[in-house]
Design an enzyme around this catalytic site. Sequence first.
Site, PDB file in Angstrom:
ATOM      1  N   LYS A  45       5.024  -9.978   9.154  1.00  0.00           N
ATOM      2  CA  LYS A  45       4.526  -8.950  10.089  1.00  0.00           C
ATOM      3  C   LYS A  45       2.992  -9.015  10.151  1.00  0.00           C
ATOM      4  O   LYS A  45       2.402  -8.890  11.207  1.00  0.00           O
ATOM      5  CB  LYS A  45       5.010  -7.584   9.610  1.00  0.00           C
ATOM      6  CG  LYS A  45       4.227  -6.409  10.083  1.00  0.00           C
ATOM      7  CD  LYS A  45       4.763  -5.898  11.371  1.00  0.00           C
ATOM      8  CE  LYS A  45       4.026  -4.727  11.958  1.00  0.00           C
ATOM      9  NZ  LYS A  45       3.001  -4.108  11.172  1.00  0.00           N
ATOM     10  N   GLY A 100       4.874  -9.995   3.912  1.00  0.00           N
ATOM     11  CA  GLY A 100       5.617  -9.971   5.172  1.00  0.00           C
ATOM     12  C   GLY A 100       4.933 -10.807   6.240  1.00  0.00           C
ATOM     13  O   GLY A 100       3.704 -10.831   6.332  1.00  0.00           O
ATOM     14  N   MET A 124       0.854  -1.192   0.000  1.00  0.00           N
ATOM     15  CA  MET A 124       0.000   0.000   0.000  1.00  0.00           C
ATOM     16  C   MET A 124       0.893   1.246   0.000  1.00  0.00           C
ATOM     17  O   MET A 124       0.451   2.327   0.392  1.00  0.00           O
ATOM     18  CB  MET A 124      -0.927  -0.002   1.217  1.00  0.00           C
ATOM     19  CG  MET A 124      -1.898  -1.193   1.194  1.00  0.00           C
ATOM     20  SD  MET A 124      -3.423  -0.912   2.120  1.00  0.00           S
ATOM     21  CE  MET A 124      -2.765  -0.616   3.740  1.00  0.00           C
ATOM     22  N   GLY A 125       2.148   1.085  -0.404  1.00  0.00           N
ATOM     23  CA  GLY A 125       3.054   2.229  -0.470  1.00  0.00           C
ATOM     24  C   GLY A 125       3.593   2.606   0.889  1.00  0.00           C
ATOM     25  O   GLY A 125       3.568   1.792   1.820  1.00  0.00           O
ATOM     26  N   ALA A 126       4.088   3.867   1.020  1.00  0.00           N
ATOM     27  CA  ALA A 126       4.776   4.329   2.234  1.00  0.00           C
ATOM     28  C   ALA A 126       5.863   3.313   2.583  1.00  0.00           C
ATOM     29  O   ALA A 126       5.932   2.798   3.711  1.00  0.00           O
ATOM     30  CB  ALA A 126       3.790   4.527   3.383  1.00  0.00           C
ATOM     31  N   GLN A 144     -10.289  -2.456   2.545  1.00  0.00           N
ATOM     32  CA  GLN A 144      -9.795  -3.113   3.758  1.00  0.00           C
ATOM     33  C   GLN A 144      -9.727  -2.173   4.960  1.00  0.00           C
ATOM     34  O   GLN A 144      -9.211  -2.542   6.009  1.00  0.00           O
ATOM     35  CB  GLN A 144      -8.443  -3.786   3.501  1.00  0.00           C
ATOM     36  CG  GLN A 144      -7.275  -2.852   3.255  1.00  0.00           C
ATOM     37  CD  GLN A 144      -6.035  -3.617   2.832  1.00  0.00           C
ATOM     38  OE1 GLN A 144      -5.918  -4.061   1.692  1.00  0.00           O
ATOM     39  NE2 GLN A 144      -5.079  -3.800   3.737  1.00  0.00           N
ATOM     40  N   SER A 195       6.774  -0.600  10.287  1.00  0.00           N
ATOM     41  CA  SER A 195       5.410  -0.484   9.789  1.00  0.00           C
ATOM     42  C   SER A 195       5.238   0.911   9.218  1.00  0.00           C
ATOM     43  O   SER A 195       5.798   1.878   9.750  1.00  0.00           O
ATOM     44  CB  SER A 195       4.417  -0.692  10.948  1.00  0.00           C
ATOM     45  OG  SER A 195       3.143  -0.189  10.580  1.00  0.00           O
ATOM     46  N   HIS A 219       9.460  -3.526   3.249  1.00  0.00           N
ATOM     47  CA  HIS A 219       9.022  -3.738   1.862  1.00  0.00           C
ATOM     48  C   HIS A 219      10.227  -4.037   0.975  1.00  0.00           C
ATOM     49  O   HIS A 219      10.157  -4.883   0.066  1.00  0.00           O
ATOM     50  CB  HIS A 219       8.318  -2.492   1.319  1.00  0.00           C
ATOM     51  CG  HIS A 219       7.067  -2.115   2.046  1.00  0.00           C
ATOM     52  ND1 HIS A 219       6.977  -1.020   2.858  1.00  0.00           N
ATOM     53  CD2 HIS A 219       5.838  -2.707   2.070  1.00  0.00           C
ATOM     54  CE1 HIS A 219       5.748  -0.939   3.352  1.00  0.00           C
ATOM     55  NE2 HIS A 219       5.040  -1.942   2.896  1.00  0.00           N
ATOM     56  N   ARG A 263       2.783   2.576   9.609  1.00  0.00           N
ATOM     57  CA  ARG A 263       2.036   3.348  10.607  1.00  0.00           C
ATOM     58  C   ARG A 263       2.941   3.865  11.722  1.00  0.00           C
ATOM     59  O   ARG A 263       2.511   4.694  12.520  1.00  0.00           O
ATOM     60  CB  ARG A 263       0.899   2.510  11.187  1.00  0.00           C
ATOM     61  CG  ARG A 263      -0.217   2.271  10.169  1.00  0.00           C
ATOM     62  CD  ARG A 263      -1.448   1.629  10.786  1.00  0.00           C
ATOM     63  NE  ARG A 263      -2.579   1.669   9.895  1.00  0.00           N
ATOM     64  CZ  ARG A 263      -2.990   0.637   9.142  1.00  0.00           C
ATOM     65  NH1 ARG A 263      -2.341  -0.512   9.180  1.00  0.00           N
ATOM     66  NH2 ARG A 263      -4.036   0.760   8.347  1.00  0.00           N
TER      67      ARG A 263
HETATM   68  O1  PAF Z   1      -0.104  -5.732   3.530  1.00  0.00           O
HETATM   69  C1  PAF Z   1      -0.525  -4.825   2.788  1.00  0.00           C
HETATM   70  O2  PAF Z   1       0.158  -3.834   2.532  1.00  0.00           O
HETATM   71  C2  PAF Z   1      -1.925  -4.934   2.205  1.00  0.00           C
HETATM   72  O3  PAF Z   1      -2.802  -5.516   3.102  1.00  0.00           O
HETATM   73  C3  PAF Z   1      -1.945  -5.650   0.842  1.00  0.00           C
HETATM   74  C4  PAF Z   1      -1.499  -7.097   0.955  1.00  0.00           C
HETATM   75  C5  PAF Z   1      -1.059  -4.915  -0.150  1.00  0.00           C
HETATM   76  C6  PAF Z   1      -3.382  -5.658   0.289  1.00  0.00           C
HETATM   77  O4  PAF Z   1      -3.878  -4.363   0.148  1.00  0.00           O
END
Ligand code: PAF
Length: 283
Positions: free
Chosen positions: A151, A149, A32-34, A63, A187, A39, A189
């Site tokens: 995580k 991950g 989801m970037g950031a 989600q 994370s 990552h 976040r």
């Molecule tokens: O873990 C995430 O970043 C998200 O839940 C994912 C797997 C990209 C789905 O939106």
Amino acid sequence: MQVQLARTIKLLRESVTALKSDGGTLALVPTMGALHEGHLALVARAKEEADHVAASIFVNPAQFGEGEDFDAYPRTEERDRELLEAAGCDLLWAPSPSEVYPDGYATTVSVTGVSEGLCGGARPGHFDGVATVVAKLFNQVAPDVALFGEKDYQQLAVIRRMVRDLDFDIRIVGVPTVREADGLALSSRNRYLSEEERAAAVALPDAMGEAAEAIAGGADVGATLIDAKAKLFEAGFSTVDYIELRDAETLEPMAMLEGPARMLAAARIGTTRLIDNIAVLPR
Ligand code: PAF
């Protein structure tokens, strides 16, 4: 080489076909970037697992529940793109919400069992949103292998179940959590934490590590988890959604350590909800 950017399914498919035209395999790193080192560890592993690597960046509205941080979720695409390029990623799939969920969109993928309780209990509908978007990403990118991950351990279990149940011909690789020097799991976040909250947040991996050690040494599971929860409140966490011991594979609750287990926790410090998990192995 420059990372190629695709924002439409049409361009994505053309790019994937071109990438695979040498007969090589393709890995997908959904995000989801950031982006952070966690990552980039997925991208590094993806390069070992396949000939070409695609990453996706999509902050998936499906989600996030009501009152969650969808609007506030950090969006840093320019920097993410540079990081992916430096990491050797070949293709970036960054669609708009309307490309993924066009008008009239009506389909949900729902995985029962492993998605219930833990984050599934605290965030109703969250794993339906995850399973749905990951199924779509798999159909869009058609990778040979996809990396996630550890995580997000319950998410990984949900995706493994979905892949088995829906016969996706995609190998799922779980990659160990990357941590800060003091043990806090990386994370996107974590950037919400104030300096003071960041200092206190280390109580989460600390309390979990101590509890895991005690349980592996034969301590009572229930009493140890109650102790760990108390330590989190003492450290300044305001709520603990859960801290539980589960079977490492099925995620069934475990009242006694009878085989490979996973301790999973989610707790809130200030306005930030942190999750973590660690392996607990009988000695
Ligand atoms: O873990 C995430 O970043 C998200 O839940 C994912 C797997 C990209 C789905 O939106």
